[in-house]
Scaffold this active site. Structure first.
Site, PDB file in Angstrom:
ATOM      1  N   TRP A 102      -4.295  10.685   5.882  1.00 13.29           N
ATOM      2  CA  TRP A 102      -3.528  11.965   6.080  1.00 13.29           C
ATOM      3  C   TRP A 102      -2.033  11.586   6.050  1.00 13.29           C
ATOM      4  O   TRP A 102      -1.091  12.294   5.406  1.00 13.29           O
ATOM      5  CB  TRP A 102      -3.865  12.748   7.086  1.00 13.29           C
ATOM      6  N   ASP A 172       2.084  14.809  12.632  1.00 13.08           N
ATOM      7  CA  ASP A 172       1.042  15.874  12.308  1.00 13.08           C
ATOM      8  C   ASP A 172      -0.151  15.332  13.322  1.00 13.08           C
ATOM      9  O   ASP A 172      -0.695  14.197  13.520  1.00 13.08           O
ATOM     10  CB  ASP A 172       0.274  15.284  10.912  1.00 13.08           C
ATOM     11  N   LYS A 196      -9.692  21.953  13.859  1.00 10.23           N
ATOM     12  CA  LYS A 196     -10.090  20.544  14.342  1.00 10.23           C
ATOM     13  C   LYS A 196     -10.340  20.524  15.852  1.00 10.23           C
ATOM     14  O   LYS A 196     -11.564  20.705  16.276  1.00 10.23           O
ATOM     15  CB  LYS A 196      -9.249  19.648  14.168  1.00 10.23           C
TER      16      LYS A 196
HETATM   17  C1  LIG Z   1      -7.788  18.129   8.560  1.00 12.05           C
HETATM   18  C2  LIG Z   1      -6.163  17.527   8.464  1.00 12.05           C
HETATM   19  C3  LIG Z   1      -5.274  17.918   7.755  1.00 12.05           C
HETATM   20  C4  LIG Z   1      -5.422  19.224   6.629  1.00 12.05           C
HETATM   21  O1  LIG Z   1      -5.468  20.460   7.486  1.00 12.05           O
HETATM   22  P1  LIG Z   1      -5.565  21.907   6.579  1.00 12.05           P
HETATM   23  O2  LIG Z   1      -5.412  22.751   7.528  1.00 12.05           O
HETATM   24  O3  LIG Z   1      -6.897  21.819   5.776  1.00 12.05           O
HETATM   25  O4  LIG Z   1      -4.236  21.689   5.633  1.00 12.05           O
HETATM   26  C5  LIG Z   1      -4.110  17.361   7.866  1.00 12.05           C
HETATM   27  N1  LIG Z   1      -3.764  16.286   8.779  1.00 12.05           N
HETATM   28  C6  LIG Z   1      -4.847  15.759   9.555  1.00 12.05           C
HETATM   29  C7  LIG Z   1      -4.381  15.007  10.237  1.00 12.05           C
HETATM   30  C8  LIG Z   1      -5.964  16.538   9.428  1.00 12.05           C
HETATM   31  O5  LIG Z   1      -6.932  15.979  10.280  1.00 12.05           O
END
Ligand SMILES: *Cc1c(COP(=O)(O)O)cnc(C)c1O
Length: 362
Positions: A102, A172, A196
């Protein structure tokens, strides 16, 4: 059919009591006679719902008043590019710390809008650890330094917050948001999509220090302009009302269970149940060094990969769903978000022990 435990990385398992609540609110939300799906975003009721959700989030994470909390559409992937557009001034670049899938995608997306410098990377060593912050080559003129606190696909997690000096730290936190306390003041910007660990798909939460809410250097669609959204209290256009509502439910649910401190304790307990088996049984392997292992996404593989299909099929028969790893990294992955009960992890642990016992040479 026995009980099903959903180990998917996201959208992921939700607390059953909240699904029951949402089912009732589908027809009559808080005694209004309206479905939550019918609530206009311009109504006082929605304003109150959003304000209450924000207040609960602020209380859970101890977010100081000089940070703005934004409820935005787009998903975390969208904000990987949008945050660069919002934070950069002309000629500025940004530093990225690469720790897995990511963070690579975050850097690649930002690269479309700015000069990206890799300040540190663990790619050469196979995404097994967090490069020690003392070895990072930071640019003091960078607009920000970006990290991914939990690598959902690789099972690598920061367990300490790095110090980037005067350069704002941007993170993130999509997959470990609300899984533990966060020293918010050490960050300039935190972003997380909610499917998540904090709700359902459709909402991205951006927590940003006021100082960074300046006029963007480039043209940005109004909906994705953080400063304009902050000024409009997140109502530049129709927000994802149901997703905001669901994050509100998750915040209350978490608060009633002891908040993020209790969540961290539970995450440590649940993940260590699995890591102990992975380290003890020769059939399983986790390449991530123990100090950098994720408490949220336990990534591992079978030392005999030919058995993986059978592992997944047998697990499904036991109600243990979605244990395949990320499509880019392969292997196996158990995602242990707040809604995963200990009983689910114990069921998986029992299954893993049994599977290993029957597949090992005597
Ligand atoms: C799932 C995830 C994403 C992507 O998220 P979306 O909402 O599908 O754009 C980005 N960063 C991390 C760390 C993730 O686990």
């Amino acid at each position: 059919m026995g009980q099903i435990f959903n180990f998917a990385a996201g959208p992921a398992q939700l607390p059953p009591e909240l699904l029951t609540q949402a089912a009732a609110d589908m027809f009559n939300w808080e005694g209004t006679g309206l479905s939550i799906l019918e609530l206009p975003f311009t109504s006082d009721e929605y304003r109150a719902l959003a304000a209450r959700t924000e207040a609960d989030l602020r209380a859970l994470l101890d977010i100081p008043a000089d940070y703005q909390v934004l409820f935005l559409p787009g998903g975390a992937y969208a904000h990987m590019g949008l945050l660069a557009m919002n934070l950069l001034t002309p000629g500025q670049g940004a530093d990225y710390v690469i720790t897995g899938h990511w963070s690579q995608r975050a850097a690649a997306e930002a690269q479309r809008f700015c000069r990206v410098r890799v300040a540190a990377s663990n790619l050469q060593t196979g995404c097994r650890d967090i490069p020690p912050p003392t070895t990072w080559r930071l640019d003091p003129a960078a607009a920000y330094c970006h990290i991914t606190t939990n690598e959902t696909a690789d099972g690598v997690q920061f367990h300490e917050t790095p110090d980037t000096g005067d350069v704002p730290l941007v993170a993130d936190m999509t997959s470990d948001f609300l899984s533990r306390p966060v020293p918010v003041t050490k960050y300039g910007l935190i972003y997380a999509s909610t499917q998540k660990n904090a709700g359902i798909a459709g909402l991205t939460i951006v927590i940003i220090h006021h100082r960074l809410l300046r006029e963007a250097a480039t043209e940005i669609p109004a909906v994705f302009d953080y400063r304009r959204q902050a000024a409009a209290a997140g109502r530049v256009n129709t927000p994802p009302v149901f997703a905001v509502y669901f994050t509100g439910l998750m915040c209350r649910w978490l608060r009633d269970r002891g908040g993020v401190t209790a969540a961290a304790r539970a995450g440590e307990y649940k993940s260590s149940l699995l890591y102990r088996i992975i380290d003890a049984q020769p059939l399983y392997d986790c390449p991530v060094v123990p100090a950098a292992r994720s408490r949220v996404n336990v990534c591992f593989h079978l030392t005999d990969p030919a058995l993986q299909d059978e592992f997944l099929t047998r697990a499904e028969e036991c109600g243990l769903r979605f244990l395949a790893g990320h499509s880019d990294t392969g292997g196996l992955r158990a995602s242990l978000y707040n809604a995963m009960p200990e009983a689910g992890v114990q069921a998986l642990a029992g299954f893993m022990n049994e599977f290993a016992a029957h597949r090992q040479p005597a």
